[in-house]
Design an enzyme around this catalytic site. Structure first.
Site, PDB file in Angstrom:
ATOM      1  N   ASP A   8       0.807  -1.141   0.037  1.00 45.90           N
ATOM      2  CA  ASP A   8      -0.048   0.080  -0.185  1.00 45.90           C
ATOM      3  C   ASP A   8       1.145   1.350   0.071  1.00 45.90           C
ATOM      4  O   ASP A   8       2.184   1.111  -0.315  1.00 45.90           O
ATOM      5  CB  ASP A   8      -1.115  -0.112   1.151  1.00 45.90           C
ATOM      6  CG  ASP A   8      -0.426   0.215   2.525  1.00 45.90           C
ATOM      7  OD1 ASP A   8       0.785   0.329   2.534  1.00 45.90           O
ATOM      8  OD2 ASP A   8      -1.082   0.366   3.555  1.00 45.90           O
ATOM      9  N   GLY A  66       1.847  -0.641   6.344  1.00 48.85           N
ATOM     10  CA  GLY A  66       2.604  -0.032   7.344  1.00 48.85           C
ATOM     11  C   GLY A  66       3.041  -1.015   8.539  1.00 48.85           C
ATOM     12  O   GLY A  66       4.223  -1.009   8.977  1.00 48.85           O
ATOM     13  N   THR A  67       2.191  -2.057   8.801  1.00 51.24           N
ATOM     14  CA  THR A  67       2.728  -3.053   9.825  1.00 51.24           C
ATOM     15  C   THR A  67       2.854  -4.315   9.046  1.00 51.24           C
ATOM     16  O   THR A  67       3.394  -5.079  10.017  1.00 51.24           O
ATOM     17  CB  THR A  67       1.469  -3.275  10.638  1.00 51.24           C
ATOM     18  OG1 THR A  67       0.197  -3.448  10.030  1.00 51.24           O
ATOM     19  CG2 THR A  67       1.118  -1.862  11.474  1.00 51.24           C
ATOM     20  N   GLY A  70      -2.461  -5.696   7.877  1.00 52.81           N
ATOM     21  CA  GLY A  70      -3.339  -5.602   7.230  1.00 52.81           C
ATOM     22  C   GLY A  70      -3.402  -6.716   5.955  1.00 52.81           C
ATOM     23  O   GLY A  70      -4.457  -7.296   5.727  1.00 52.81           O
ATOM     24  N   HIS A  98       8.705 -24.441   8.858  1.00 49.94           N
ATOM     25  CA  HIS A  98       7.511 -25.311   9.600  1.00 49.94           C
ATOM     26  C   HIS A  98       6.303 -25.169   8.921  1.00 49.94           C
ATOM     27  O   HIS A  98       5.312 -26.132   8.895  1.00 49.94           O
ATOM     28  CB  HIS A  98       7.436 -24.958  10.912  1.00 49.94           C
ATOM     29  CG  HIS A  98       8.836 -25.388  11.608  1.00 49.94           C
ATOM     30  ND1 HIS A  98       8.642 -25.125  13.156  1.00 49.94           N
ATOM     31  CD2 HIS A  98       9.844 -25.954  11.610  1.00 49.94           C
ATOM     32  CE1 HIS A  98       9.629 -25.422  13.639  1.00 49.94           C
ATOM     33  NE2 HIS A  98      10.422 -26.100  12.628  1.00 49.94           N
ATOM     34  N   HIS A 134       5.260 -31.815   9.929  1.00 52.64           N
ATOM     35  CA  HIS A 134       5.103 -30.393   9.311  1.00 52.64           C
ATOM     36  C   HIS A 134       4.085 -30.405   8.441  1.00 52.64           C
ATOM     37  O   HIS A 134       2.933 -29.740   8.154  1.00 52.64           O
ATOM     38  CB  HIS A 134       6.298 -29.784   9.147  1.00 52.64           C
ATOM     39  CG  HIS A 134       7.430 -29.581  10.268  1.00 52.64           C
ATOM     40  ND1 HIS A 134       6.730 -28.582  11.154  1.00 52.64           N
ATOM     41  CD2 HIS A 134       8.362 -29.949  10.459  1.00 52.64           C
ATOM     42  CE1 HIS A 134       7.857 -28.628  12.075  1.00 52.64           C
ATOM     43  NE2 HIS A 134       8.959 -29.251  11.807  1.00 52.64           N
TER      44      HIS A 134
HETATM   45  C1  RB5 Z   1      -2.272   2.777   6.540  1.00 53.10           C
HETATM   46  O1  RB5 Z   1      -2.078   3.546   7.169  1.00 53.10           O
HETATM   47  C2  RB5 Z   1      -2.012   1.341   7.461  1.00 53.10           C
HETATM   48  O2  RB5 Z   1      -3.263   1.164   8.231  1.00 53.10           O
HETATM   49  C3  RB5 Z   1      -1.581   0.237   6.879  1.00 53.10           C
HETATM   50  O3  RB5 Z   1      -0.539   0.340   6.055  1.00 53.10           O
HETATM   51  C4  RB5 Z   1      -1.384  -0.866   7.481  1.00 53.10           C
HETATM   52  O4  RB5 Z   1      -0.591  -0.809   8.645  1.00 53.10           O
HETATM   53  C5  RB5 Z   1      -2.441  -1.828   8.005  1.00 53.10           C
HETATM   54  O5  RB5 Z   1      -2.487  -2.927   8.536  1.00 53.10           O
END
Ligand code: RB5
Length: 146
Positions: A8, A66-67, A70, A98, A134
């Protein structure tokens, strides 16, 4: 290998660095992500990489938001996908060894470029263990889809 990558808006720069890294290693990379930093919806990126892996357009997939959370949640909704969201190379390695993860996800706001490259390398360089226990456990995961 032919590797798909999606992202994203939060991960455009890191995605480009990972593509460069993979191409330098001789891989073919298919870019399914956005190249714009305009805000967009991460489920699209996760779904797209999942579908590319499911449809065998690519051998495996990488998805970055971002994380990483998502895109992994979305990718895991696609049948046949085992997407692992990780932040360091040991988990990346074990997600292949695994769990036979066919998609790896991480966060551009969580890991830096060098750590991201190490994650991708650990995952790509590790084979699935393939041992009975596994295989059985991965099959148990896939059976949940039925
Ligand atoms: C976008 O701001 C953020 O929500 C997205 O990149 C992500 O981290 C979602 O899980």
């Amino acid at each position: 290998m032919k590797i798909g990558i999606s992202n994203d808006h939060a991960a455009v720069e890191l995605k480009q660095a990972i593509i460069k890294h993979l191409e330098a290693k001789g891989h073919e990379v298919v870019n399914y992500g956005t190249d714009s930093t305009e805000s967009c919806d991460y489920p699209i990126a996760g779904k797209r990489i999942g579908e590319a892996v499911r449809d065998k357009e690519v051998d495996c997939g990488i998805s970055i938001c971002g994380t990483g959370i998502g895109v992994s949640l979305a990718a895991n909704k696609v049948k046949g996908v085992r997407a692992a969201c990780v932040s360091e190379p040991v988990s990346a390695m074990l997600s292949k060894n695994h769990n036979n993860a066919n998609v790896i996800c991480f966060g551009a706001r969580i890991v830096g470029e060098e750590l991201a490259k190490a994650i991708v390398d650990a995952w790509l360089d590790t084979p699935f263990d393939g041992g009975e226990r596994h295989l059985r456990r991965v099959k148990m995961i896939m059976d949940i889809e039925k």
